[in-house]
Design an enzyme around this catalytic site. Structure first.
Site, mmCIF file in Angstrom:
data_model
loop_
_atom_site.group_PDB
_atom_site.id
_atom_site.type_symbol
_atom_site.label_atom_id
_atom_site.label_comp_id
_atom_site.label_asym_id
_atom_site.label_seq_id
_atom_site.Cartn_x
_atom_site.Cartn_y
_atom_site.Cartn_z
ATOM 1 N N ASP A 41 35.177 42.089 47.054
ATOM 2 C CA ASP A 41 33.952 41.498 46.511
ATOM 3 C C ASP A 41 32.657 41.990 47.149
ATOM 4 O OD1 ASP A 41 34.125 40.331 48.969
ATOM 5 O OD2 ASP A 41 33.885 38.277 48.274
ATOM 6 N N GLU A 42 32.694 43.078 47.895
ATOM 7 C CA GLU A 42 31.444 43.559 48.480
ATOM 8 C C GLU A 42 31.445 45.067 48.684
ATOM 9 O OE1 GLU A 42 30.682 42.694 52.666
ATOM 10 O OE2 GLU A 42 32.686 41.854 52.796
#
Length: 396
Positions: free
Chosen positions: A103-104
């Site tokens: 998610d990053e």
DNA sequence: TCTGGGGTCCTAGGACCC
DNA sequence: TCTGGGGTCCTAGGACCC
């Protein structure tokens, strides 16, 4: 000497990722505290975080803190799909994207002004697109260095954008607590606090040698550099995975050796399957144990030849487990894991030769059939460079 | 804080080699 | 019999991250 010239690094980080996907897919959860479980909190929505719930917390405690929360099971496929969609937007936004996790990512947007706008404009557009096209909130930090961009996105959360202008980095950084420095976890934070250091400014005021004496060479140097906002790391596509593992928590109940072995077999099967799927081979087998008192231990064995074969890995893992058996009986076991490291590429180590045609060692059966123009291939024997027969590296 | 599952990097000692 | 300096690899543990 590293001199950052412009704020051109973006750190983009989805907010409460798993919980946000759940809220997106079930609008009745919007605005409500959501906990993704079960057993342990894998993600908590901001409404749940407001009650003091955080990831890693036991689900029972989370329910007590937040009785109104909807506790939903983990839907990994949904998260993977959402992640893929978001990363497509990342790739569309910047030429260099460095994935940090599901998610990053860091994005390098240097030199894009004349056709894509300034870094803050690019960041704002990225946030709008992720919201519009994937339906998820995302926070973005913009700064001259990776470290500062990451701090900025964390400060921007939730659903925010924070730009650290060049020239004002230290002004932004120095008042922050030491916990914001990457590499500072609970242990290091405690040591720093013991030394009377609670802000980044105080760390920055210390000579490097003193930090090295206190925390060791690598950590001491890193903290010294970061506290002065020296971070020469470039945004780059991630190196390949260096290990692949699987583990399973057993709870506190004592387990028979047979039950432990059955778990081991399942773990080895899972991990070698993932290894083959990734077209890698491994040379080191690591057995991971956690005892009843939650102390951890590892036992490892390096093989002479890299392998992706289940029986070979299982034999090594079993030998390690056997050797650890007395310790397990004495201390009790609450977790067992298997990891494979010292990974190498499976491909390119040899060739399949049939008549005058060849295929590489890691070809799939379908690729072989296409290459040799026949459906008739059911089995192949491969020769390595020294023409010694090796196990067929075909799909199971 | 009664603790899941997946990773990364660093440190340090010992074996072994030249 | 006592001994230097440099290097690589392996094992185990520790800390940290999401």
């Amino acid at each position: 000497v590293f001199v950052p010239t412009e704020a051109s690094v973006l750190h983009a980080d989805l907010d409460s990722f798993y919980a946000s996907v759940e809220q997106r897919d079930d609008p009745s959860l919007l605005g409500r505290p959501v906990i993704v479980g079960p057993g342990v909190v894998l993600a908590a929505s901001y409404e749940a975080k407001a009650c003091g719930v955080y990831s890693g917390m036991g689900a029972n405690k989370a329910r007590r803190l937040c009785p109104d929360a909807a506790v939903v099971p983990c839907r990994m496929e949904a998260y993977s799909e959402a992640s893929k969609a978001v990363f497509e937007i990342f790739e569309d936004t910047a030429p260099v994207v460095e994935a940090l996790s599901i998610d990053e990512a860091f994005l390098d947007v240097r030199g894009m002004e004349h056709f894509a706008g300034t870094p803050p404009e690019i960041a704002a557009r990225l946030r709008r697109r992720v919201r519009a096209e994937v339906g998820l909130p995302i926070s973005v930090g913009v700064a001259p260095t990776k470290f500062l961009a990451k701090v900025a996105s964390a400060v921007a959360k939730p659903d925010g954008l924070l730009v650290v202008p060049p020239g004002r980095e230290l002004e932004f950084l120095h008042p922050l607590p030491v916990e914001r420095l990457s590499g500072v976890g609970p242990k290091t934070a405690a040591r720093l606090h013991d030394a009377g250091l609670s802000t980044v400014r105080q760390v920055a005021e210390l000579p490097e040698t003193q930090l090295v004496d206190m925390l060791g060479r690598a950590v001491g140097r890193q903290l010294h550099a970061l506290a002065h906002n020296r971070d020469p790391r470039r945004v780059q596509v991630r190196r390949r995975r260096r290990s692949i593992g699987a583990q399973h928590a057993l709870g506190r109940r004592s387990r028979s050796p047979e039950a432990i072995d059955a778990t081991l077999v399942a773990l080895v099967d899972r991990v070698t399957g993932r290894l083959r799927k990734a077209r890698r081979v491994a040379r080191t087998v690591v057995l991971r144990l956690r005892f009843a008192d939650f102390e951890r231990a590892t036992r490892s064995r390096t093989l002479g030849e890299p392998t992706d074969r289940t029986p070979t890995v299982l034999a090594a893992a079993r030998a390690l487990l056997d050797a650890a058996q007395p310790t397990i009986e004495e201390r009790g076991i609450t977790l067992i894991g298997v990891a494979l490291s010292n990974l190498e590429d499976a491909g390119g180590r040899g060739q399949l030769v049939l008549d005058d045609r060849t295929a590489t060692l890691d070809s799939t059966l379908d690729e072989l059939r296409e290459r040799f123009g026949t459906e008739a291939i059911t089995r192949a024997v491969l020769l390595d460079r020294d023409e010694a027969p090796v196990m067929p590296r075909l799909p199971d």
